[in-house]
Every structure is written in C-alpha cells, then in structure tokens.
Motif scaffolding. Structure first.
Motif, mmCIF file in Angstrom:
data_model
loop_
_atom_site.group_PDB
_atom_site.id
_atom_site.type_symbol
_atom_site.label_atom_id
_atom_site.label_comp_id
_atom_site.label_asym_id
_atom_site.label_seq_id
_atom_site.Cartn_x
_atom_site.Cartn_y
_atom_site.Cartn_z
ATOM 1 N N SER A 134 0.820 -1.203 0.000
ATOM 2 C CA SER A 134 0.000 0.000 0.000
ATOM 3 C C SER A 134 0.858 1.257 0.000
ATOM 4 C CB SER A 134 -0.931 0.002 1.214
ATOM 5 O OG SER A 134 -1.673 1.199 1.295
ATOM 6 N N ILE A 135 1.920 1.242 0.766
ATOM 7 C CA ILE A 135 2.839 2.381 0.812
ATOM 8 C C ILE A 135 3.491 2.599 -0.549
ATOM 9 C CG2 ILE A 135 5.040 3.158 1.771
ATOM 10 C CD1 ILE A 135 4.190 1.876 4.414
ATOM 11 N N ALA A 136 3.914 1.507 -1.188
ATOM 12 C CA ALA A 136 4.536 1.608 -2.515
ATOM 13 C C ALA A 136 3.552 2.138 -3.541
ATOM 14 C CB ALA A 136 5.071 0.233 -2.934
ATOM 15 N N GLN A 137 2.282 1.728 -3.426
ATOM 16 C CA GLN A 137 1.248 2.214 -4.347
ATOM 17 C C GLN A 137 1.080 3.724 -4.195
ATOM 18 O OE1 GLN A 137 -0.460 0.373 -6.627
ATOM 19 N NE2 GLN A 137 -1.557 2.174 -7.357
ATOM 20 N N LYS A 138 1.055 4.203 -2.959
ATOM 21 C CA LYS A 138 0.913 5.650 -2.711
ATOM 22 C C LYS A 138 2.131 6.406 -3.224
ATOM 23 C CE LYS A 138 -2.099 5.203 1.333
ATOM 24 N NZ LYS A 138 -2.229 5.439 2.802
ATOM 25 N N ALA A 139 3.310 5.813 -3.071
ATOM 26 C CA ALA A 139 4.528 6.454 -3.568
ATOM 27 C C ALA A 139 4.505 6.572 -5.087
ATOM 28 C CB ALA A 139 5.758 5.677 -3.108
ATOM 29 N N ALA A 140 4.052 5.505 -5.769
ATOM 30 C CA ALA A 140 3.964 5.539 -7.231
ATOM 31 C C ALA A 140 2.967 6.605 -7.684
ATOM 32 C CB ALA A 140 3.561 4.169 -7.765
ATOM 33 N N ALA A 141 1.835 6.699 -7.002
ATOM 34 C CA ALA A 141 0.844 7.725 -7.334
ATOM 35 C C ALA A 141 1.412 9.118 -7.094
ATOM 36 C CB ALA A 141 -0.425 7.519 -6.504
ATOM 37 N N HIS A 142 2.206 9.271 -6.039
ATOM 38 C CA HIS A 142 2.866 10.546 -5.753
ATOM 39 C C HIS A 142 3.814 10.918 -6.890
ATOM 40 C CE1 HIS A 142 4.789 13.713 -3.354
ATOM 41 N NE2 HIS A 142 5.941 13.205 -3.730
ATOM 42 N N PHE A 143 4.565 9.945 -7.389
ATOM 43 C CA PHE A 143 5.464 10.180 -8.525
ATOM 44 C C PHE A 143 4.673 10.690 -9.740
ATOM 45 C CE2 PHE A 143 9.537 7.519 -7.731
ATOM 46 C CZ PHE A 143 9.612 8.007 -6.438
ATOM 47 N N ALA A 144 3.492 10.101 -9.971
ATOM 48 C CA ALA A 144 2.672 10.508 -11.119
ATOM 49 C C ALA A 144 2.129 11.919 -10.925
ATOM 50 C CB ALA A 144 1.530 9.515 -11.318
ATOM 51 N N ARG A 145 1.664 12.226 -9.702
ATOM 52 C CA ARG A 145 1.118 13.559 -9.448
ATOM 53 C C ARG A 145 2.180 14.643 -9.591
ATOM 54 N NH1 ARG A 145 -1.897 10.760 -5.491
ATOM 55 N NH2 ARG A 145 -0.296 11.193 -3.920
ATOM 56 N N LYS A 146 3.414 14.329 -9.261
ATOM 57 C CA LYS A 146 4.491 15.302 -9.345
ATOM 58 C C LYS A 146 5.136 15.350 -10.725
ATOM 59 C CE LYS A 146 4.063 16.804 -5.205
ATOM 60 N NZ LYS A 146 3.510 18.162 -5.005
ATOM 61 N N GLY A 147 4.667 14.525 -11.664
ATOM 62 C CA GLY A 147 5.185 14.569 -13.032
ATOM 63 C C GLY A 147 6.431 13.752 -13.253
ATOM 64 N N LEU A 148 6.903 13.035 -12.216
ATOM 65 C CA LEU A 148 8.092 12.200 -12.394
ATOM 66 C C LEU A 148 7.753 10.985 -13.258
ATOM 67 C CD1 LEU A 148 11.044 12.194 -11.526
ATOM 68 C CD2 LEU A 148 10.420 10.744 -9.603
ATOM 69 N N LEU A 149 6.534 10.459 -13.126
ATOM 70 C CA LEU A 149 6.023 9.438 -14.033
ATOM 71 C C LEU A 149 5.018 10.115 -14.959
ATOM 72 C CD1 LEU A 149 5.402 6.366 -11.683
ATOM 73 C CD2 LEU A 149 7.289 6.716 -13.286
ATOM 74 N N GLN A 150 5.176 9.946 -16.241
ATOM 75 C CA GLN A 150 4.298 10.590 -17.204
ATOM 76 C C GLN A 150 3.817 9.584 -18.244
ATOM 77 O OE1 GLN A 150 6.800 13.615 -18.935
ATOM 78 N NE2 GLN A 150 7.923 12.169 -20.202
ATOM 79 N N VAL A 151 2.691 9.920 -18.872
ATOM 80 C CA VAL A 151 2.128 9.036 -19.896
ATOM 81 C C VAL A 151 3.087 8.938 -21.071
ATOM 82 C CG1 VAL A 151 0.220 8.689 -21.493
ATOM 83 C CG2 VAL A 151 -0.225 9.593 -19.207
ATOM 84 N N LYS A 152 3.310 7.721 -21.534
ATOM 85 C CA LYS A 152 4.215 7.512 -22.660
ATOM 86 C C LYS A 152 3.711 8.206 -23.922
ATOM 87 C CE LYS A 152 6.953 3.338 -22.081
ATOM 88 N NZ LYS A 152 7.260 2.016 -22.656
ATOM 89 N N LYS A 153 4.632 8.844 -24.613
ATOM 90 C CA LYS A 153 4.269 9.465 -25.881
ATOM 91 C C LYS A 153 4.354 8.422 -26.993
ATOM 92 C CE LYS A 153 6.255 13.832 -24.310
ATOM 93 N NZ LYS A 153 7.311 14.843 -24.527
ATOM 94 N N LYS A 154 3.561 8.601 -28.008
ATOM 95 C CA LYS A 154 3.592 7.672 -29.131
ATOM 96 C C LYS A 154 3.324 8.410 -30.420
ATOM 97 C CE LYS A 154 0.160 4.858 -29.768
ATOM 98 N NZ LYS A 154 -0.379 5.345 -31.051
ATOM 99 N N THR A 155 3.692 7.802 -31.519
ATOM 100 C CA THR A 155 3.424 8.386 -32.830
ATOM 101 C C THR A 155 1.961 8.181 -33.184
ATOM 102 O OG1 THR A 155 5.688 7.899 -33.523
ATOM 103 C CG2 THR A 155 4.072 8.388 -35.241
ATOM 104 N N CYS A 156 1.289 9.265 -33.493
ATOM 105 C CA CYS A 156 -0.144 9.187 -33.814
ATOM 106 C C CYS A 156 -0.355 9.017 -35.314
ATOM 107 C CB CYS A 156 -0.858 10.445 -33.324
ATOM 108 S SG CYS A 156 -0.838 10.657 -31.544
ATOM 109 N N GLU A 157 -1.469 8.393 -35.675
ATOM 110 C CA GLU A 157 -1.829 8.180 -37.070
ATOM 111 C C GLU A 157 -3.235 8.708 -37.319
ATOM 112 O OE1 GLU A 157 -1.466 4.055 -37.830
ATOM 113 O OE2 GLU A 157 0.713 4.000 -37.537
#
Length: 423
Positions: A235-258
């Motif tokens: 549970s602690i690790a899950q909250k840490a990962a969510a914290h990383f996402a909220r702070k922009g350290l984890l971001q949605v992968k970019k991809k080539t659009c068609e």
C-alpha cells in the motif's frame, strides 16, 4: 534598491516559524535534512506540505507554498543592503496556515508592505502560472487513469535524475520515518539509485508495475522493517507511485499518432482533456485534431495529446474478430463488463442496478457485458469513472445515448478498419 533574484531558502527561519516548529521533533529533523541545499520555494513546499497537511497546520498545498516563499532569500545584495522577506498574503498567520490572522498576530508579526508590481506583468504571470498548473494537473490525471502506460520523465543527466527521484521519495509522508535517523539524505540517495537501476532493467509501464518496483526497492534496501507497521508495504509503494505521477516524475508515454486514431487532447478554452480524433498529421509534424464532443478542429503538437489505447479496463484483452456491438465494424473485439469488475463486490449477492435483469451472482456479473472494439471500449471508459458506469451506463442503449459516444460511433461507422472489412 532593486532586489536580487531568489536563489536560496532561509531554512533556519523557516524551521523556526510557528507552523513548522509545531511539527513532531522527528519530522522536523527529517524536514531540516530534506531541505538542505534546496533553493526553490516550490521544491521546498513539495517537501514540507505533506507534513503540514497531515498535522492540520495548513489547509492546502498553496498555503505551504506561500509560507516557503516568505522565507525565500535573495542573491547576494549590495553592501549595506538588508533584504526583508516578502510579506505573507493578507490574513495569513504564520502560526496557523489554516486560519485567519488575528490582531494579536498582526502586532507580533508585523510584515513590510509588498513591493509594487506592474499590474499587467502580475496579471500575465498569474495567468501563465495558472495555465501551467492546470496543464500539470491534467497531465497527472491522465497518468493516474486506469491502464495508462507510464515512463520516467527525462530529467537530464543521471545525477539529476537520481536527485529528482530522491526528492520525490523523501516528499512521501509514508516514508518520512526513513529520514528521522540522521542519515536520511544517504538513505534516499541509495533508494533513488536502486529505483533507476531497476526501472532501466525492467521497463515497467503500468502504475501497479511501478508500485511493485518501489516495493522491491524498499525490501532489498532493508528499509521495510522501519516503515509504519500499521500499513502494509504494498500500500505504501502504491501511494509512492501515485505521488510520482502527481508530481510529473512518471508521465504518460508518448507515441506516434496516425490519422483516425482516438486520443485525449488538451483544450485551452476550458483547460481540460477531451477525446479527439487525429484527422491528419501535417508536414510540420503537428497533428490536426477534431474534438468529438464539439466537432471543433485544432492543431496540436504530439506531446499535447495522450493515447487512449490503454484506457479500458486491464484484463479485457483481445477476444478475436467480430462485429462490434457499438460501431458495428468488423474488427478485433474486447469484452466490456457493463458493471466494471472493480464494482462487482458492490453488487455481489445484493440488488443489481435499476433496469438490469439478472441475479447478483459472480457468474452473471462476469458474463454481463458487450463485445466491442478497443476504440469503443476506450471511449466508454473515458466518459465516466467505473462507479458511474455501473450505476448509469450499464446497458448498450444507455451507452449509445451518451452524446460523446453517439458522436464517436457516428464517426467510427464511416471509417475503414485495418483488421477487416466494414459491416
């Protein structure tokens, strides 16, 4: 005199302020160590805010940021010049960030008048800051969306990346105990190095995978036994990962659009993300989009859109080719649970949502759904969260009546499928 640019934090004065002084002694020790070398008020607020909020000493992160800005010191001034910290906003007492200042506060903590700033410059800066924060919040929301594929944000050199990860780890309230033993900086640096090495080796994508990686880092470093026993490590690790996402350290992968691809795009008018179709890829590399909800055309850079191919529920994989029950195209299909799987416990053995005929059994809930294509599946999960889908959009007719889905289906029926012929 003209003040110098802000380059450092007056950490001792910040730690001595009533709000921070009211924190637990161990927490103050950790905060002091975490703030060492921090020169930016926003970075300091990222570290301090969680502890002030947990202790009820601040109403929100904005109040913590205002406090940190008050103790931001200027670069070396000219000889004989003594710079005073900028004033706190009217009505903000240092002793309690969540209440209004009293006359006694004003007498005890008289502050200098604010420097005059040209209204136009201030207004422009405020709008720019608000727009940037809105975009950051929207990006965080996209990163936390179910099924989103995430990558670690490129933060420059390996040392810069390690420093960013260490800051993010020590800003997690659940991990504050690791900094209370006098070796917090060293501990978080080691954890950050392990985190980067593990992520390079395993290339996690889903938020759950990042959480599992953080959990393994904590276990392998021997820190698991030092963390709060009342909350399990997963549970602690899950909250840490969510914290990383909220702070922009984890971001949605970019991809080539068609052309013809369904994406999530940022609409400046309401500063929110909306489903859109890639109408064309221009020679410049920019995308020509059409927003499904409004029919509004817009151009955007590739990094201003988010792929929706993974928004649908995890586990609802390709089940073969057939006719989509929504857009009627002959195409590869997925199974959509009309009552999403994470809401099954709400209805199992109880009353089903109004209008659904069946028994609230595990068998019924697991088989009550639609065979639809991945793009239709993504669109369904983009219109509402799972709780709303289960209560209000639990039949095909209800889904097709939603304006966004109706526009998408109308568009999709006119498109050619790469996986088979149109019906």
């Amino acid at each position: 005199c003209i003040s110098s640019p802000i380059t450092a934090m007056d950490v001792p004065s910040l730690l001595a302020s009533p709000s921070v002084a009211a924190l637990d002694e161990a927490v103050r020790g950790f905060v002091a160590e975490a703030l060492a070398g921090v020169s930016d008020a926003e970075e300091a607020a990222d570290i301090l805010a969680p502890f002030l909020l947990d202790a009820g000493l601040a109403d929100d992160e904005a109040k913590a940021l205002e406090l940190c800005k008050h103790f931001a010191t200027a670069a070396a001034p000219a000889a004989g010049y003594v710079a005073a910290p900028p004033p706190l906003p009217a009505g903000l007492a240092l002793g309690a960030l969540g209440r209004q200042a009293t006359p006694e506060d004003t007498e005890e903590e008289a502050l200098p008048a604010p420097a005059q700033v040209a209204p136009s410059a201030a207004a422009k800066g405020s709008r720019s800051s608000a727009s940037r924060k809105s975009a950051q919040a929207a990006a965080a929301e996209a990163a936390l969306a179910p099924g989103a594929r995430l990558e670690l944000k490129d933060g420059g050199s390996e040392d810069d990346m390690a420093a960013a990860v260490a800051r993010a780890l020590r800003a997690c309230p659940e991990l504050d105990i690791l900094g209370a033993e006098g070796r917090g900086a060293e501990t978080f640096s080691l954890l950050a190095a392990s985190f980067l090495a593990y992520s390079a080796e395993r290339s996690p994508e889903r938020l759950q995978q990042w959480a599992a990686l953080i959990q393994e880092v904590l276990e392998d470093a021997g820190t698991a036994a030092k963390i709060d026993e009342e909350e399990d490590l997963a549970s602690i690790a899950q909250k840490a990962a969510a914290h990383f996402a909220r702070k922009g350290l984890l971001q949605v992968k970019k991809k080539t659009c068609e052309p013809g691809e369904l994406v999530l795009a940022f609409l400046p008018e309401d500063e929110s993300w909306h489903p859109a179709i890639v109408d064309a890829v221009l020679e410049s590399g920019r995308l020509k989009l059409i927003f499904i909800e409004y029919g509004k055309p817009q151009e955007a850079d590739a990094d201003e859109v988010r792929a929706l191919e993974d928004v649908a529920e995890e586990g609802d994989g390709d089940v073969g080719e057939g006719d989509c029950q929504m857009c009627e195209r002959r195409i590869h299909l997925t199974f959509h649970h009309l009552i999403p799987k994470d809401k099954h416990p709400t209805y199992l053995g109880k009353r089903l949502p109004k209008g659904i005929e069946g028994e609230p059994t595990r068998c019924f809930l697991n088989t009550y759904g639609l065979m639809i294509c991945r793009q239709c599946h993504n669109t369904v999960h983009n219109i509402a969260n799972n709780e709303v889908l289960a209560a209000d959009y639990n039949t095909l007719d209800k889904l097709l009546a939603h304006p966004t889905i109706a526009r998408w289906v109308d568009y999709a029926k006119k498109q050619r499928c790469t996986s088979g012929r149109n019906r």
